[in-house]
Enzyme design. Structure first.
Site, PDB file in Angstrom:
ATOM      1  N   ASP A   8       0.794  -1.246   0.000  1.00  0.00           N
ATOM      2  CA  ASP A   8       0.000   0.000   0.000  1.00  0.00           C
ATOM      3  C   ASP A   8       0.824   1.294   0.000  1.00  0.00           C
ATOM      4  O   ASP A   8       0.476   2.251   0.713  1.00  0.00           O
ATOM      5  CB  ASP A   8      -0.963   0.018   1.200  1.00  0.00           C
ATOM      6  CG  ASP A   8      -2.036  -1.058   1.098  1.00  0.00           C
ATOM      7  OD1 ASP A   8      -1.909  -1.950   0.251  1.00  0.00           O
ATOM      8  OD2 ASP A   8      -2.999  -1.007   1.879  1.00  0.00           O
ATOM      9  N   LYS A 106      -6.856  -4.857  -3.493  1.00  0.00           N
ATOM     10  CA  LYS A 106      -7.672  -5.307  -2.358  1.00  0.00           C
ATOM     11  C   LYS A 106      -8.610  -4.192  -1.911  1.00  0.00           C
ATOM     12  O   LYS A 106      -8.340  -3.016  -2.155  1.00  0.00           O
ATOM     13  CB  LYS A 106      -6.769  -5.731  -1.193  1.00  0.00           C
ATOM     14  CG  LYS A 106      -5.941  -4.581  -0.651  1.00  0.00           C
ATOM     15  CD  LYS A 106      -4.951  -5.061   0.386  1.00  0.00           C
ATOM     16  CE  LYS A 106      -4.227  -3.931   1.046  1.00  0.00           C
ATOM     17  NZ  LYS A 106      -5.067  -2.988   1.781  1.00  0.00           N
ATOM     18  N   CYS A 151      -2.491  -2.222   7.400  1.00  0.00           N
ATOM     19  CA  CYS A 151      -2.340  -3.176   6.298  1.00  0.00           C
ATOM     20  C   CYS A 151      -1.037  -3.954   6.336  1.00  0.00           C
ATOM     21  O   CYS A 151      -1.009  -5.140   6.006  1.00  0.00           O
ATOM     22  CB  CYS A 151      -2.543  -2.457   4.974  1.00  0.00           C
ATOM     23  SG  CYS A 151      -4.256  -1.906   4.823  1.00  0.00           S
TER      24      CYS A 151
HETATM   25  C1  VGL Z   1      -4.967   1.179   5.268  1.00  0.00           C
HETATM   26  C2  VGL Z   1      -6.587   2.143   6.555  1.00  0.00           C
HETATM   27  C3  VGL Z   1      -7.519   1.992   5.557  1.00  0.00           C
HETATM   28  C4  VGL Z   1      -3.539   0.745   5.131  1.00  0.00           C
HETATM   29  C5  VGL Z   1      -5.886   1.006   4.259  1.00  0.00           C
HETATM   30  O1  VGL Z   1      -3.050   0.599   3.998  1.00  0.00           O
HETATM   31  O2  VGL Z   1      -2.884   0.535   6.185  1.00  0.00           O
HETATM   32  N1  VGL Z   1      -5.330   1.737   6.418  1.00  0.00           N
HETATM   33  N2  VGL Z   1      -7.155   1.420   4.413  1.00  0.00           N
END
Ligand code: VGL
Ligand code: ZN
Length: 196
Positions: A8, A106, A151
Site C-alpha cells: 500500500d 484489495k 495493512c
Molecule cells: C490502510 C486504513 C484503511 C492501510 C488502508 O493501507 O494501512 N489503512 N485502508
C-alpha cells in the site's frame, strides 16, 4: 527467489494524501534502494470504489475515526482514500516500479474492507496473492510499506499463517499511530514475523 512485497505505498498514504501516514514518503527512497536486492517484487494496492463502506462519508451521522459494526465485523471509518484509478490510489511518482512484477488489488468490494494483502477482513475471499506465490514455489517473503498498524501488520500476520517465512524490514515501514505501531510490532513478533 528473493521476494519482496510492497504494501500500500500509494499517494493517499503519503504527504498531502487524504489518509496521510506520518513520514510515509520518507520510505520511498529506502525502498527504491532495497528493491535492488530482490529477484521478485510485488505490490499491494488499496483499491476502493467511491461508495466503499469504510469511508465515513458513506454513512449518515458518522465521523472519521468512528467504529461501526458491519456484518459482525468492527469497521473503523476512514476519510475517502485510494479510490481506484485516481491519483490517490496510484504509486508515488518517485517509487521505482519498473521491477514490480504484479500488483494485488484489495478492498475493491463495497461491503467489506481488506487490510491484509491476502484476504478481506472477513477472510471470505483470497486476493490471489497466496496462490500466486505458491505457484512460483516461494517460501520466504520480505515486506515493506504502509501502514505498520493496519495493512502492513495484517498482511505480515496472514503471510505467516499461510505458511510463508515472513520478515518485515522495519526501517521501510511507517504507521498511523505511535502507540498502535508499538502494539503492532509486538503482535507481529509474537505471531512469528521476523522483524529485521
Ligand atoms: C490502510 C486504513 C484503511 C492501510 C488502508 O493501507 O494501512 N489503512 N485502508
Ligand atoms: Zn483502505
Amino acid at each position: 527467489m528473493k521476494t519482496l512485497v510492497i504494501v500500500d505505498l500509494q499517494n493517499d498514504f503519503i504527504n498531502g494524501g487524504s489518509l496521510e501516514v506520518p513520514g510515509g514518503e520518507s520510505i520511498v527512497d529506502l525502498i527504491n534502494d532495497v528493491i535492488k536486492n530482490y529477484d521478485l517484487v510485488l505490490a499491494t494496492k488499496d483499491w476502493h470504489p467511491k461508495d466503499h463502506m469504510s469511508f465515513a462519508s458513506n454513512h449518515k451521522n458518522k465521523n472519521i475515526g468512528d467504529i461501526i459494526n458491519i456484518n459482525g465485523l468492527d469497521q473503523v471509518l476512514w476519510p475517502d482514500h485510494c479510490i481506484k484509478n485516481t491519483f490517490g490510489s496510484d504509486f508515488p511518482k518517485s517509487l521505482n516500479i519498473s521491477n514490480v512484477k504484479k500488483v494485488i488489488y484489495k478492498g475493491s468490494e463495497k461491503h467489506i474492507d481488506s487490510y491484509s494483502g491476502f484476504f478481506d477482513n472477513g477472510k471470505i475471499k483470497s486476493t490471489g496473492l497466496s496462490e500466486y506465490l505458491r505457484k512460483k514455489n516461494i517460501k520466504k517473503i520480505d515486506y515493506v510499506g504502509l501502514a505498520t498498524d493496519y495493512c502492513l501488520k495484517y498482511t505480515a500476520i496472514d503471510s505467516v499463517s499461510e505458511g510463508f517465512k515472513t520478515r518485515v524490514l522495519v526501517d521501510c515501514i511507517r504507521g498511523i499511530d505511535k502507540k498502535s505501531c508499538e502494539l503492532a510490532l509486538n503482535e507481529m513478533k509474537s505471531k512469528g514475523v521476523e522483524l529485521i
